[in-house]
Design an enzyme around this catalytic site. Structure first.
Site, PDB file in Angstrom:
ATOM      1  N   GLU A 401      29.307 -49.860  44.653  1.00  0.00           N
ATOM      2  CA  GLU A 401      29.503 -48.864  43.641  1.00  0.00           C
ATOM      3  C   GLU A 401      28.243 -48.005  43.079  1.00  0.00           C
ATOM      4  OE1 GLU A 401      32.378 -50.158  40.140  1.00  0.00           O
ATOM      5  OE2 GLU A 401      30.281 -51.081  39.544  1.00  0.00           O
ATOM      6  N   HIS A 430      32.893 -67.874  64.313  1.00  0.00           N
ATOM      7  CA  HIS A 430      34.230 -68.122  64.945  1.00  0.00           C
ATOM      8  C   HIS A 430      35.330 -67.116  64.445  1.00  0.00           C
ATOM      9  CE1 HIS A 430      32.358 -71.723  66.560  1.00  0.00           C
ATOM     10  NE2 HIS A 430      31.520 -71.568  65.562  1.00  0.00           N
ATOM     11  N   LYS A 535      42.073 -45.970  37.717  1.00  0.00           N
ATOM     12  CA  LYS A 535      42.229 -46.444  36.227  1.00  0.00           C
ATOM     13  C   LYS A 535      43.363 -45.543  35.687  1.00  0.00           C
ATOM     14  CE  LYS A 535      38.127 -48.834  35.188  1.00  0.00           C
ATOM     15  NZ  LYS A 535      36.726 -48.604  34.272  1.00  0.00           N
TER      16      LYS A 535
HETATM   17  O1  LIG Z   1      32.211 -54.663  31.918  1.00  0.00           O
HETATM   18  P1  LIG Z   1      33.353 -53.907  31.919  1.00  0.00           P
HETATM   19  O2  LIG Z   1      33.069 -52.795  31.061  1.00  0.00           O
HETATM   20  O3  LIG Z   1      34.531 -54.805  31.514  1.00  0.00           O
HETATM   21  O4  LIG Z   1      33.581 -53.230  33.174  1.00  0.00           O
HETATM   22  C1  LIG Z   1      33.884 -54.003  34.423  1.00  0.00           C
HETATM   23  C2  LIG Z   1      33.649 -53.332  35.644  1.00  0.00           C
HETATM   24  O5  LIG Z   1      34.312 -52.196  35.890  1.00  0.00           O
HETATM   25  C3  LIG Z   1      33.581 -51.138  36.453  1.00  0.00           C
HETATM   26  O6  LIG Z   1      33.433 -50.404  35.202  1.00  0.00           O
HETATM   27  C4  LIG Z   1      34.110 -50.318  37.296  1.00  0.00           C
HETATM   28  O7  LIG Z   1      35.599 -49.997  36.795  1.00  0.00           O
HETATM   29  C5  LIG Z   1      32.409 -51.730  36.915  1.00  0.00           C
HETATM   30  O8  LIG Z   1      31.261 -50.833  37.061  1.00  0.00           O
HETATM   31  C6  LIG Z   1      32.111 -52.746  36.030  1.00  0.00           C
HETATM   32  O9  LIG Z   1      31.207 -53.629  36.375  1.00  0.00           O
END
Ligand SMILES: O=P(O)(O)OC[C@H]1O[C@](O)(CO)[C@@H](O)[C@@H]1O
Length: 622
Positions: A401, A430, A535
């Site tokens: 990321e 394995h 998203k």
């Molecule tokens: O802590 P949050 O805001 O729920 O985000 C969870 C995760 O989602 C992300 O933003 C990726 O969508 C990550 O970087 C982050 O760790």
């Protein structure tokens, strides 16, 4: 800036893959110079990425990949005496931490190290500026301060220092009070909390999961479980496993943004389970989130047991040493101050500006060499210790990321990143080591070796002179040698034991290596713009589902009911271009008893006719 005059210029015959990341348009170059000129007058305003931009400009004058490729042609050192010399010469040791780094099985040449030296100096400078509070995440206009979490004195203002210290004190006190039963659930027969249910995803889950697996004692004061997805069956499983202990479960909801859908869904599902069990959720809920986020406000208004802050300047994937990681760890009886000590000691060691004495820089050097600075090879992480199983999963987010970016800091399309995967040795021997040894050569390995097999006094010889741990050791060494014999490169990180201190150090070690590598490749390691696309698309699917339901509802309320073909549904949704998605939506709803009747054969989408089993005149779907 260190002089670059000694660097090799690019050779036309060895056209570098790297060219695509080194182009700097004149206007961007001008911007970057203007930016660094400003920065010289006021160091507080220096963004760490301006230093990285300088590196990018340097990269356009030189061509390491050319050097790198030529050196690689020579192959790896195979003469045992020379290899031993290389091992001894490059072995890094952190005496106090008992941590070693062996980079001898990565084939970088002295010439390559010399070529990289000025870039490392620039990267060290960038890290220094970052630690001083520069806006190191320029896209989001944020400071990057996870290093301050383990040494609050380094925080750029006394306000931040006090925030860090107060949060740590609050975490310790809360954990003590929960473990001692001073803070207790209202209606549990045990009279104290016995379980933790952690709800969070990504950086709000992976650190706590890794640390729990690595460090939780066999009989922790509170046992931990995780909901880290919006999979209903997975959530049901976790809740079912808690059974009647739901009444003594502390639910920790972790989300920096406080609005991540998977986490919200997990919370809603858990709250429903509480209602059904006649329990009051607020008396058992804890929130870890940014101040004033949706989650924070909900927890405050509903009067949850406690709220802990996540700071704007700590990213999810580097939040293990914030309340995110520390609270669950402390509740499991893990020594969190020792984790912080380990991390702080590693931070200190990785501030060193001598490449050879800075383990994180050595790691970044190996990554750069092994992947040609463009992620051309994958990083296989193999801890030979069951308790470190989740390290590779944790590193997957930290590295991928952070480094997996389409554009560099100057806006050039670079498609950077390093793929990380792995489980544990010797188990993986394995499974996929066959391919590593003989198959496609697209990886380098990082072995994590733990010297202490078992706590003292528990070992025994299962054959004369040989223990079970000797086998594990033999497997690691054997795999390392066998891979090297077939020109597969590897790094070995050795720790004495898996302790709070060594785990804290390992986390800090990789965090810094990622920071340095990002500076070397001119990447913003601290944002994640790519995640947004998925998203957003998921949101669009759900919006389309609501339109489909509204259309079907209208047709199903007619007398007689009007079954619709997929084409008709798509037309009425004004989304003919999304007919495939509409088919998938209908297929999914039909499989889940959603009052939707699909006549025909799902394998022949054109034959389908769909209507709702129940028409709902009052329902507003759209
Ligand atoms: O802590 P949050 O805001 O729920 O985000 C969870 C995760 O989602 C992300 O933003 C990726 O969508 C990550 O970087 C982050 O760790």
């Amino acid at each position: 800036m260190a002089s670059l005059s000694g660097l090799c210029s690019s050779s036309p015959s060895l056209k570098p893959k790297h060219n695509r990341i080194t182009k700097l348009t004149p206007s961007l170059r001008k911007d970057s110079l203007a930016f660094s000129a400003r920065s010289a007058s006021n160091s507080k305003l220096v963004a760490a990425h301006s230093v990285a931009r300088e590196i990018s400009a340097d990269l356009s004058k030189t061509n390491n990949v050319g050097v790198l490729k030529q050196a690689k042609k020579g192959g790896l050192e195979k003469d045992p005496k020379a290899l031993w010399r290389r091992y001894v010469d490059w072995l890094y040791q952190h005496k106090e931490l008992g941590l070693y780094l062996d980079v001898s099985r990565i084939g970088f040449s002295d010439e390559f190290v010399a070529e990289m030296e000025p870039r490392f100096q620039a990267a060290f400078k960038a890290m220094e500026e970052l630690e001083k509070g520069a806006i190191a995440n320029p896209d989001e206009g944020r400071m990057v301060g996870h290093y301050w979490l383990r040494n609050a004195k380094l925080a750029p203002s006394s306000f931040l220092r006090v925030q860090i210290e107060n949060t740590l004190d609050a975490v310790c006190k809360f954990a003590d009070d929960v473990i001692s039963g001073k803070i207790k659930p209202p209606s549990s027969p045990e009279g104290r909390f016995t379980q933790i249910l952690s709800v969070g995803i990504g950086g709000s889950a992976l650190g706590p999961q890794f640390v729990a697996e690595a460090l939780a004692p066999d009989n922790p004061p509170l046992k931990i479980r995780f909901i880290d997805n919006t999979d209903p069956a997975g959530i049901d499983h976790q809740i079912a496993q808690l059974g009647s202990e739901l009444a003594s479960t502390l639910v920790i909801v972790i989300s920096k943004s406080g609005g991540t859908p998977e986490t919200r869904n997990g919370l809603l599902e858990v709250q429903k389970a509480f209602r059904e069990a006649g329990l009051e959720f607020a008396k058992q809920g804890v929130a870890i989130t940014q101040e004033n986020s949706l989650l924070d406000n909900t927890a405050r208004i509903e009067g949850w047991v406690a709220r802990f802050p996540m700071f704007d300047w700590v990213g999810g994937r580097t939040s293990e040493m914030s309340a995110v990681g520390l609270l669950p760890a402390a509740l499991q009886g893990i020594d969190i101050r020792e984790m912080l000590v380990g991390a702080s000691m590693m931070d200190e060691a990785t501030r060193c500006t001598e490449l050879k004495n800075n383990p994180a820089a050595l790691l970044a050097l190996c990554w750069y060499w092994a992947t040609d600075g463009i992620g051309s090879k994958d990083m296989v992480v193999l801890p030979y210790k069951d308790s470190l199983l989740l390290f590779s999963r944790y590193l997957q987010q930290l590295v991928m990321e952070s480094l997996g970016k389409e554009f560099d800091l100057d806006g050039n399309r670079v498609n950077q990143g390093i793929t990380v995967y792995g489980n544990k040795g010797s188990t993986d021997q394995h499974a996929y080591i066959q391919q590593l040894r003989e198959g496609v050569h697209n990886f380098f390995v990082t072995f994590i070796e733990v010297l202490r097999d078992r706590p003292p006094g528990h070992d025994w010889e299962l054959e004369p002179g040989v223990t079970c741990g000797d086998y594990l050791f033999g497997m690691l060494q054997g795999t390392r040698s066998a891979l090297y014999a077939n020109n597969r490169e590897s790094i070995t990180v050795t720790v004495q034991e898996v302790t709070s201190r060594s785990v804290g150090a390992l986390i800090a070690f990789y965090e810094r290596a990622v920071g340095i590598y990002a500076a070397l490749t001119n990447i913003n390691a601290y944002h994640q713009p790519g995640v947004e696309a998925g998203k957003k698309a998921a949101g669009e699917v759900l919006a389309l589902q609501k339109r489909v339901l509204a259309v079907l509802n209208e047709a199903s309320c007619k007398e007689p009911v009007e079954p619709l073909t997929l084409e008709e549904v798509a037309d009425r949704c004004h989304a003919p271009e999304h007919i495939e998605m509409i088919y998938k939506i209908i297929e999914h709803m039909a499989a889940n008893d959603r009052a939707l009747i699909a006549e025909g054969n799902c394998g022949s989408p054109h034959s389908l006719k769909v209507f709702l089993g129940e028409c709902n005149v009052d329902e507003m779907y759209a």
